[in-house]
Scaffold this active site. Structure first.
Site, PDB file in Angstrom:
ATOM      1  CB  SER A 280      33.127  40.452  11.731  1.00 13.65           C
ATOM      2  OG  SER A 280      33.765  39.381  12.405  1.00 13.65           O
TER       3      SER A 280
ATOM      4  CE1 TYR B 243      28.322  38.903  12.410  1.00 18.86           C
ATOM      5  CE2 TYR B 243      30.362  37.680  12.756  1.00 18.86           C
ATOM      6  CZ  TYR B 243      29.623  38.857  12.863  1.00 18.86           C
ATOM      7  OH  TYR B 243      30.197  39.974  13.431  1.00 18.86           O
TER       8      TYR B 243
HETATM    9  N1  LIG Z   1      31.251  42.542  19.466  1.00 15.80           N
HETATM   10  C1  LIG Z   1      32.151  41.842  18.783  1.00 15.80           C
HETATM   11  O1  LIG Z   1      32.938  41.045  19.340  1.00 15.80           O
HETATM   12  C2  LIG Z   1      32.279  42.025  17.290  1.00 15.80           C
HETATM   13  C3  LIG Z   1      33.307  41.333  16.616  1.00 15.80           C
HETATM   14  C4  LIG Z   1      33.431  41.504  15.252  1.00 15.80           C
HETATM   15  C5  LIG Z   1      32.572  42.363  14.582  1.00 15.80           C
HETATM   16  N2  LIG Z   1      31.579  43.014  15.270  1.00 15.80           N
HETATM   17  C6  LIG Z   1      30.671  43.874  14.510  1.00 15.80           C
HETATM   18  O2  LIG Z   1      30.524  45.118  15.183  1.00 15.80           O
HETATM   19  C7  LIG Z   1      29.204  45.615  14.979  1.00 15.80           C
HETATM   20  C8  LIG Z   1      28.577  45.971  16.322  1.00 15.80           C
HETATM   21  O3  LIG Z   1      28.419  44.775  17.059  1.00 15.80           O
HETATM   22  P1  LIG Z   1      27.831  44.713  18.531  1.00 15.80           P
HETATM   23  O4  LIG Z   1      28.589  43.671  19.249  1.00 15.80           O
HETATM   24  O5  LIG Z   1      27.767  46.082  19.142  1.00 15.80           O
HETATM   25  O6  LIG Z   1      26.341  44.151  18.357  1.00 15.80           O
HETATM   26  P2  LIG Z   1      25.035  44.476  17.473  1.00 15.80           P
HETATM   27  O7  LIG Z   1      24.028  43.469  17.841  1.00 15.80           O
HETATM   28  O8  LIG Z   1      25.409  44.590  16.061  1.00 15.80           O
HETATM   29  O9  LIG Z   1      24.507  45.864  18.058  1.00 15.80           O
HETATM   30  C9  LIG Z   1      24.973  47.098  17.646  1.00 15.80           C
HETATM   31  C10 LIG Z   1      23.833  48.098  17.545  1.00 15.80           C
HETATM   32  O10 LIG Z   1      22.976  47.716  16.487  1.00 15.80           O
HETATM   33  C11 LIG Z   1      21.612  47.759  16.916  1.00 15.80           C
HETATM   34  N3  LIG Z   1      20.878  46.748  16.160  1.00 15.80           N
HETATM   35  C12 LIG Z   1      21.066  45.411  16.156  1.00 15.80           C
HETATM   36  N4  LIG Z   1      20.157  44.816  15.371  1.00 15.80           N
HETATM   37  C13 LIG Z   1      19.373  45.803  14.873  1.00 15.80           C
HETATM   38  C14 LIG Z   1      18.241  45.821  14.011  1.00 15.80           C
HETATM   39  N5  LIG Z   1      17.706  44.699  13.510  1.00 15.80           N
HETATM   40  N6  LIG Z   1      17.693  47.013  13.693  1.00 15.80           N
HETATM   41  C15 LIG Z   1      18.190  48.156  14.205  1.00 15.80           C
HETATM   42  N7  LIG Z   1      19.252  48.202  15.019  1.00 15.80           N
HETATM   43  C16 LIG Z   1      19.839  47.027  15.358  1.00 15.80           C
HETATM   44  C17 LIG Z   1      21.671  47.502  18.415  1.00 15.80           C
HETATM   45  O11 LIG Z   1      20.597  48.103  19.099  1.00 15.80           O
HETATM   46  P3  LIG Z   1      19.138  47.453  19.303  1.00 15.80           P
HETATM   47  O12 LIG Z   1      19.350  46.067  19.799  1.00 15.80           O
HETATM   48  O13 LIG Z   1      18.518  48.381  20.278  1.00 15.80           O
HETATM   49  O14 LIG Z   1      18.438  47.490  17.992  1.00 15.80           O
HETATM   50  C18 LIG Z   1      22.956  48.216  18.789  1.00 15.80           C
HETATM   51  O15 LIG Z   1      22.717  49.590  19.005  1.00 15.80           O
HETATM   52  C19 LIG Z   1      28.441  44.547  14.201  1.00 15.80           C
HETATM   53  O16 LIG Z   1      28.407  44.851  12.835  1.00 15.80           O
HETATM   54  C20 LIG Z   1      29.268  43.283  14.427  1.00 15.80           C
HETATM   55  O17 LIG Z   1      29.133  42.340  13.386  1.00 15.80           O
HETATM   56  C21 LIG Z   1      31.410  42.855  16.602  1.00 15.80           C
END
Ligand SMILES: NC(=O)c1ccc[n+]([C@@H]2O[C@H](COP(=O)([O-])OP(=O)(O)OC[C@H]3O[C@@H](n4cnc5c(N)ncnc54)[C@H](OP(=O)(O)O)[C@@H]3O)[C@@H](O)[C@H]2O)c1
Length: 267
Positions: free
Chosen positions: A146, A159
């Site tokens: 991020s 974070y």
């Molecule tokens: N969305 C944004 O605005 C943003 C901005 C900057 C960076 N990012 C980065 O992009 C990545 C994806 O983010 P996201 O917004 O899609 O949310 P996320 O909560 O990281 O979810 C992404 C995936 O990870 C799985 N996941 C989460 N916690 C888990 C755990 N403890 N064990 C196994 N699987 C897990 C979720 O499925 P389950 O819940 O089914 O496990 C989901 O399929 C992350 O690394 C985040 O830091 C996102």
């Protein structure tokens, strides 16, 4: 193009965090390019849906592995779940925060879970899958980070710190593994309209947020452009104001200094 990509990063890819958002888009796009998939997340129903979708649309094999990545046994469990598979690509996508509140409000347990998810999980998966990639002389590792990694910030103290860990870990690996033909890239994202972001009550704003499928496309097209590829033109403009030295040059300088230091300390 599909053949080249599959030869470089196939035949199997692991996506850690694949049930929705960027991870589900990555699954679709990697399958379209001919990779078989190991899909990891906690939500079995969503994961099964993603796996069934890529099998049907792209004719690839897909294994859904229901696994919490913060589990202390994660490395052994993933080793068993991928036994016999040739893993050519690992994308560690899971890792968003679920809140923007202070460290003291969140407490130690919340911090520890974030550290397990964003630091220990990636280290465990790299330790598990990188040696065979090095032996084969090819492969890719992507850590989805991020832009929060650029500095500590209030409401995101842990974070921003774990994302900085991912960033530096990927840079170091990039410098170490490239001589083995393994590409490593950290891909910091800016705000992206994923289900996780929606669950935080944030509305879609096309001026501020990217879409998961566009983010996934940029990630898959830049695996070889490490050590860092900031996703999104606007986000790259922000990063370039902060990182005034090209990261590749900087990592090469730092690596040369560390290697020189190590060589002197041995004699
Ligand atoms: N969305 C944004 O605005 C943003 C901005 C900057 C960076 N990012 C980065 O992009 C990545 C994806 O983010 P996201 O917004 O899609 O949310 P996320 O909560 O990281 O979810 C992404 C995936 O990870 C799985 N996941 C989460 N916690 C888990 C755990 N403890 N064990 C196994 N699987 C897990 C979720 O499925 P389950 O819940 O089914 O496990 C989901 O399929 C992350 O690394 C985040 O830091 C996102």
């Amino acid at each position: 193009m599909t053949d080249d990509f599959a030869q470089r990063y196939g035949p199997w890819a692991v996506i850690a965090g694949a049930s929705e958002g960027v991870g589900a888009s990555l699954a679709d796009q990697l399958a379209e390019r001919g990779l078989n998939l190991v899909l990891i997340a906690r939500s079995e129903a969503l994961l099964d849906e993603v796996a069934a979708g890529v099998r049907e649309r792209h004719g690839v094999e897909a294994r859904a592995v229901v696994q919490d990545l913060t589990d202390s046994e994660v490395a052994a469990k993933l080793a068993a779940a991928t036994d016999g598979l040739e893993i050519g690509l690992v994308i560690y996508n899971a890792g968003a925060t679920d809140r923007t509140t202070s460290f003291l409000e969140n407490g130690f347990d919340h911090a520890l879970k974030q550290i397990k998810l964003d630091c220990i999980g990636p280290v465990a998966l790299v330790d598990q899958f990188a040696p065979a990639m090095c032996d084969r002389g090819r492969g890719g590792i992507v850590l989805v980070a991020s832009l929060a990694c650029v500095a500590g910030s209030a409401t995101l103290a842990v974070y921003s710190a774990v994302k900085a860990f991912q960033h530096n870990f990927a840079e170091g690996l990039w410098a170490e593994l490239r001589e083995f033909g393994v590409e490593v890239c950290c891909t910091p994202l800016g705000a992206t309209y994923t289900p996780a972001l929606q669950r935080m009550g944030i509305r879609y704003d096309p001026a501020m947020q990217m879409l998961s499928e566009d983010v996934a496309r940029e990630i898959t097209e830049n695996i070889g452009n490490g050590p860092v590829h900031v996703v999104g033109e606007n986000n790259r403009a922000v990063a370039s104001q902060i990182w005034t030295v090209d990261r590749r040059t900087l990592v090469e300088m730092m690596s040369a200094a560390s290697i020189d230091f190590a060589s002197k300390s041995e004699t």
